[in-house]
Design an enzyme around this catalytic site. Structure first.
Site, mmCIF file in Angstrom:
data_model
loop_
_atom_site.group_PDB
_atom_site.id
_atom_site.type_symbol
_atom_site.label_atom_id
_atom_site.label_comp_id
_atom_site.label_asym_id
_atom_site.label_seq_id
_atom_site.Cartn_x
_atom_site.Cartn_y
_atom_site.Cartn_z
ATOM 1 N N ARG A 68 52.544 16.305 48.842
ATOM 2 C CA ARG A 68 51.128 16.677 48.723
ATOM 3 C C ARG A 68 50.247 15.825 49.625
ATOM 4 O O ARG A 68 49.190 16.268 50.063
ATOM 5 C CB ARG A 68 50.660 16.530 47.271
ATOM 6 C CG ARG A 68 51.144 17.636 46.331
ATOM 7 C CD ARG A 68 50.453 17.539 44.992
ATOM 8 N NE ARG A 68 50.760 18.684 44.131
ATOM 9 C CZ ARG A 68 50.003 19.072 43.118
ATOM 10 N NH1 ARG A 68 48.893 18.400 42.842
ATOM 11 N NH2 ARG A 68 50.345 20.112 42.384
ATOM 12 N N LYS A 284 41.208 66.614 51.924
ATOM 13 C CA LYS A 284 40.532 66.806 53.209
ATOM 14 C C LYS A 284 39.204 66.056 53.148
ATOM 15 O O LYS A 284 38.415 66.252 52.229
ATOM 16 C CB LYS A 284 40.295 68.300 53.450
ATOM 17 C CG LYS A 284 39.822 68.643 54.858
ATOM 18 C CD LYS A 284 40.928 68.410 55.890
ATOM 19 C CE LYS A 284 40.548 68.986 57.253
ATOM 20 N NZ LYS A 284 40.552 70.464 57.251
ATOM 21 N N HIS A 285 38.969 65.188 54.110
ATOM 22 C CA HIS A 285 37.748 64.378 54.152
ATOM 23 C C HIS A 285 37.513 63.640 52.827
ATOM 24 O O HIS A 285 36.412 63.668 52.273
ATOM 25 C CB HIS A 285 36.552 65.231 54.521
ATOM 26 C CG HIS A 285 36.634 65.800 55.908
ATOM 27 N ND1 HIS A 285 36.766 65.016 57.024
ATOM 28 C CD2 HIS A 285 36.645 67.086 56.344
ATOM 29 C CE1 HIS A 285 36.835 65.796 58.104
ATOM 30 N NE2 HIS A 285 36.773 67.044 57.720
ATOM 31 N N ASN A 427 28.154 64.949 43.317
ATOM 32 C CA ASN A 427 28.432 65.544 42.024
ATOM 33 C C ASN A 427 29.714 66.377 42.100
ATOM 34 O O ASN A 427 29.906 67.114 43.053
ATOM 35 C CB ASN A 427 27.282 66.437 41.579
ATOM 36 C CG ASN A 427 26.050 65.647 41.169
ATOM 37 O OD1 ASN A 427 26.152 64.720 40.374
ATOM 38 N ND2 ASN A 427 24.888 66.011 41.690
ATOM 39 N N HIS A 533 30.892 57.899 44.638
ATOM 40 C CA HIS A 533 29.980 58.112 45.763
ATOM 41 C C HIS A 533 30.619 57.752 47.092
ATOM 42 O O HIS A 533 31.621 57.076 47.124
ATOM 43 C CB HIS A 533 28.707 57.286 45.555
ATOM 44 C CG HIS A 533 27.890 57.762 44.421
ATOM 45 N ND1 HIS A 533 27.811 57.076 43.213
ATOM 46 C CD2 HIS A 533 27.130 58.871 44.263
ATOM 47 C CE1 HIS A 533 27.017 57.737 42.392
ATOM 48 N NE2 HIS A 533 26.597 58.823 43.001
#
Length: 533
Positions: A68, A284-285, A427, A533
């Site tokens: 150490r 997709k995306h 949403n 989101h």
């Protein structure tokens, strides 16, 4: 102004990863560089027949406390930090017998590898390097005079500089190496602090300081768009099966968008227990455009594809079971960017290989949807940290709020649809029937618009399949958040849905429930929202 060239006369080497060590040290010695080293590095070099000074000869102290304490001494740090053209520094070195160290070569104790291997806390602690980061930071601070190497990949560049500049390293190289050195110690400390936060179960809001670090997995041609530079990094810790741990069996290099979409697809398919059912997710995306269960993968894929065959073109296909030949033959009929699965048979690999640009990734398993973790997102001037959404619908008590309770078949589809809605951008509205999505509405500013888009998608899918009526007829509907008004729910009823699952919690829940009763819908509340989101 820093001198452009810094001559390398003495090098201190102290490495955990000894890849290329002997060859590099021998090359330094051949160029007249005096070698100093510690512990296992010293043994490796002397065993190779090199003349090497032990660091204890610089410090006057032996290594102690199980290694150490060995380099935390002015004899080392003075040699690294002394400014060569500062007369006071030079006088101090002379007075205290401190020799200049011009090159530091250190790679750290393997804390990240120890953590990834799931070793106990005591072993993780012993693999926290102290002297190494201290030396690295000292040398990097003094890169005006000192070169610091923390990556074996830089050995060749240092030797090339020495050859090109008569035993010296350029300031440009020293500054580049210093930047990498600080990034390495920052990443190392981030791994340790993140591990300790997990050990004490510290909530994000309870941590005054946060660190994020990673190791380059690959440079990318560009980011989300061609004018944006990008790279892919892996974080430390126990690996979560997915795109970061996957082995690419074939196909061209993954792009930024491929990696992002493949992660979304595999996280979604991991919601489906492979011991219970085969499942396929087409993305997709970053949005699922088709999800289905089946008796086997080929059935699940065909049912997922039926939901939106147009959007599936150029998409990502994720499987929760080993890719077999039958499923592979079907999948390659449609232009696909990436296939990701826990594993693949030799026959399946050969079939996919006929499409040279199609990437095939295997992960070794599916991810645990219930496991804890954190999600990070940058904002201007900062970043957001939150727990990953590990809520699973199977663990939620479903509350029936309408006069009609859902049938067992409807209840099964409601759970399926809500499981999918968790992975659809908000949403989110998901129509499902018999364990397959039939219409998905994603990412709209208005929930009623998502509901209408999902219904339209279901009608379009029916046309593509040559069916006389919309796939939404007799389907169930999931909403990732509550219906603020009854209009979104009524749009689902008009499309032919028979049952609804949603979190509840709106000021107008009573109005929405009343509308469901009037439309003859069964509705259950989960009490859990799945905003994405």
């Amino acid at each position: 102004m820093a001198s452009d060239l810094s001559r390398i006369s003495r090098a201190l080497l102290s490495v955990s990863d000894k890849t290329g060590l002997v060859e590099f040290a021998r090359a330094l010695a051949a160029r007249g560089v005096t070698l100093v080293s510690t512990g296992g590095t010293h043994r490796a070099l002397t065993d190779a027949g090199l003349t090497v000074t032990e660091v204890s000869d610089l410090t006057g102290f032996p290594e102690m406390m199980d290694g150490r304490v060995k380099t935390l001494h002015p004899g080392v740090h003075g040699g690294l930090l002394a400014v060569r053209d500062n007369p006071e520094h030079q006088a101090a070195m002379l007075a205290h017998g401190i020799a200049a160290i011009d090159l530091l070569v250190v790679n750290l104790y393997p804390f990240e590898a120890t953590l990834a291997a799931g070793k106990p806390a005591s072993e993780c602690i012993e693999n926290i390097d102290i002297g190494g980061p201290a030396m690295i930071r000292a040398a990097a601070k003094n890169h005006k005079d000192v070169a610091v190497v923390v990556d074996v990949a830089d050995y060749a560049a240092v030797l090339a500089d020495l050859d090109a500049h008569d035993g010296a390293v350029t300031f440009a190289t020293r500054r580049r190496l210093a930047q990498k050195a600080y990034a390495r110690t920052a990443s190392y400390d981030a791994a340790i602090s993140t591990w300790l936060a997990g050990e004490i179960a510290a909530a994000p809001e309870a941590q005054t300081f946060r660190a994020l670090g990673g190791t380059l997995a690959q440079g990318l041609r560009y980011g989300e768009n061609p004018h944006m530079k990008a790279a892919f990094y892996r974080t430390a810790g126990a690996p979560r099966p997915g795109v970061a741990t996957a082995r690419q069996l074939q196909g061209k290099e993954l792009s930024y968008n491929n990696i992002n979409d493949t992660d979304a697809a595999f996280e979604a398919v991991s919601e489906f227990d492979p011991t219970r059912t085969a499942a396929v997710v087409i993305v997709k995306h970053a949005n699922p455009c088709g999800v289905a269960e089946g008796a086997d993968l080929i059935e699940a894929y065909e049912r997922a594809l039926r939901c939106d065959p147009v959007s599936a073109f150029g998409g990502i296909v994720a499987l929760n079971r080993t890719l077999d030949a039958e499923a592979a033959k079907k999948i390659v009929e449609v232009f696909t960017e990436v296939i990701i699965a826990p594993d693949a048979t030799e026959e399946a690999v050969a079939i996919v290989a006929a499409k040279k640009n199609l990437r095939l990734l295997t992960t070794g398993g599916v991810a645990d949807p219930r496991s804890p973790g954190q999600a990070w997102r940058t904002v201007a001037g900062g970043f957001l940290v939150q727990d990953r959404d590990n809520a699973v619908v199977d663990d939620m008590p479903l509350k029936v709020v309408t006069k009609r309770a859902p049938t067992e078949a409807e209840l099964s589809d409601l759970r399926f649809a809500f499981r999918v809605a968790k992975h659809v951008k908000s949403n989110a509205i998901v129509y499902a029937k018999d364990g397959a999505t039939v219409g998905i509405g994603a990412g709209q500013m208005s929930r009623v618009d998502s509901s209408r888009i999902a219904a339209w998608k279901a009608a379009e899918a029916a046309k593509a399949a040559g069916l006389p009526e919309s796939l939404a007829r007799g389907a169930v509907v999931a909403s990732d958040a509550f219906f603020p008004f009854a209009d979104g729910l009524l749009a689902a009823a008009e499309a032919g849905a028979t049952a609804v699952i949603q979190p509840g919690g709106s000021m107008r829940d009573d109005d929405v429930i009343r509308a469901a009763d009037e439309a003859g819908l069964a509705m259950v509340l989960t009490g859990h929202r799945h905003f994405r989101h």
